[in-house]
Design a protein around this motif. Structure first.
Motif, short mmCIF file in Angstrom:
data_model
loop_
_atom_site.label_atom_id
_atom_site.label_comp_id
_atom_site.label_asym_id
_atom_site.label_seq_id
_atom_site.Cartn_x
_atom_site.Cartn_y
_atom_site.Cartn_z
N ASP A 138 0.83 -1.21 0.00
CA ASP A 138 0.00 0.00 0.00
C ASP A 138 0.86 1.26 0.00
OD1 ASP A 138 -2.31 -1.51 0.04
OD2 ASP A 138 -2.64 -1.30 2.20
N ASP A 139 1.88 1.28 0.83
CA ASP A 139 2.75 2.46 0.93
C ASP A 139 3.44 2.75 -0.41
OD1 ASP A 139 2.03 2.74 3.57
OD2 ASP A 139 3.89 1.85 4.37
N ALA A 140 3.92 1.70 -1.04
CA ALA A 140 4.60 1.88 -2.33
C ALA A 140 3.62 2.37 -3.39
CB ALA A 140 5.26 0.57 -2.77
N GLU A 141 2.40 1.83 -3.37
CA GLU A 141 1.40 2.26 -4.36
C GLU A 141 1.01 3.71 -4.13
OE1 GLU A 141 -2.31 3.23 -6.17
OE2 GLU A 141 -2.00 3.08 -3.99
N HIS A 142 0.87 4.12 -2.87
CA HIS A 142 0.52 5.51 -2.57
C HIS A 142 1.64 6.45 -3.03
CE1 HIS A 142 -2.90 3.98 -0.63
NE2 HIS A 142 -2.41 3.82 0.60
N ALA A 143 2.88 6.04 -2.84
CA ALA A 143 4.01 6.85 -3.29
C ALA A 143 4.00 6.99 -4.81
CB ALA A 143 5.33 6.24 -2.82
N ALA A 144 3.69 5.89 -5.49
CA ALA A 144 3.60 5.93 -6.96
C ALA A 144 2.47 6.85 -7.40
CB ALA A 144 3.38 4.52 -7.51
N ASP A 145 1.35 6.83 -6.69
CA ASP A 145 0.23 7.72 -7.01
C ASP A 145 0.64 9.19 -6.92
OD1 ASP A 145 -1.81 6.07 -7.76
OD2 ASP A 145 -2.79 6.01 -5.80
#
Length: 215
Positions: free
Chosen positions: A52-59
């Motif tokens: 989740d954290d990595a996806e939020h950073a990508a967003d």
């Protein structure tokens, strides 16, 4: 010509692409850790949060690219290419997160060898995407252009491998899985995992287009 040189130009897109690709690799790595420690509830939750954290950073990177597109007059590559590329890259990060969340929502009880194989292929694809993206800023140089094309060819091969694994996995499900609910769950997971490699192949195709236009 002089007028165009005086116009504002933004070359930070390549660095933002690189950051996004690294976050996507982080998500794929966290997903692999998640399935390796799936039987440990605490570790499973920990690695799911990492996804989740990595996806939020990508967003956040995707939003920054969109913001820059709206304020930049001259872009280093075609504006539409930038738009399509960053959104397809974001699809990959989203799909990794979707897969992790779906496994929890569907209460998948055990990790199959096919899930492990597909997750491994996904990670390899994401690593190749990262490597190819890193070459985009240098595709005017023949060596970098050739390296980018070779990396895209590797992505195509991994996608073909994932497609074969998924077809075999689904065939095995229908032949050997007596529990219809488990069959439905696992089929959905297999298809999500294979779609990740599809999107990586889409990115490879877009990178190849950029290389051909700019090398």
């Amino acid at each position: 010509m002089l007028f165009s040189k005086l116009l504002p130009r933004e070359d930070n897109f390549f660095e933002l692409f690189n950051q996004h690709a690294r976050h996507t690799v982080e998500a794929a790595e966290a997903f692999v850790r998640l399935i390796r420690h799936y039987d440990d509830a605490a570790l499973r939750e920990k690695h799911s949060k990492e996804v989740d954290d990595a996806e939020h950073a990508a967003d956040r990177i995707t939003r920054e690219v969109s913001r820059l597109l709206h304020k930049t007059f001259i872009t280093p590559i075609d504006r539409e290419q930038i738009h399509v590329l960053i959104n397809t890259m974001d699809d990959v990060a989203d799909l990794v997160q979707d897969t992790a969340q779906t496994m929890t929502l569907y209460d998948v009880r055990a990790i199959t060898p096919e899930i492990e194989r597909l997750a491994d292929l996904n990670l390899k694809c994401c690593n190749c995407v990262r490597d190819a993206i890193a070459l985009l800023a240098h595709v005017s140089q023949p060596d970098s252009a050739q390296a980018a094309i070779k990396t895209c060819e590797a992505i195509d091969q991994f996608e073909s491998d994932a497609d074969r694994v998924m077809r075999s996995a689904i065939s095995k499900l229908f032949r050997e899985q007596p529990d219809v609910r488990e069959l439905i769950k696992l089929k959905a997971i297999y298809e999500l995992l294979e779609t990740i490699t599809d999107r990586c192949e889409d990115i490879a195709n877009q990178i190849e287009g950029v290389v051909l236009e700019n090398s």
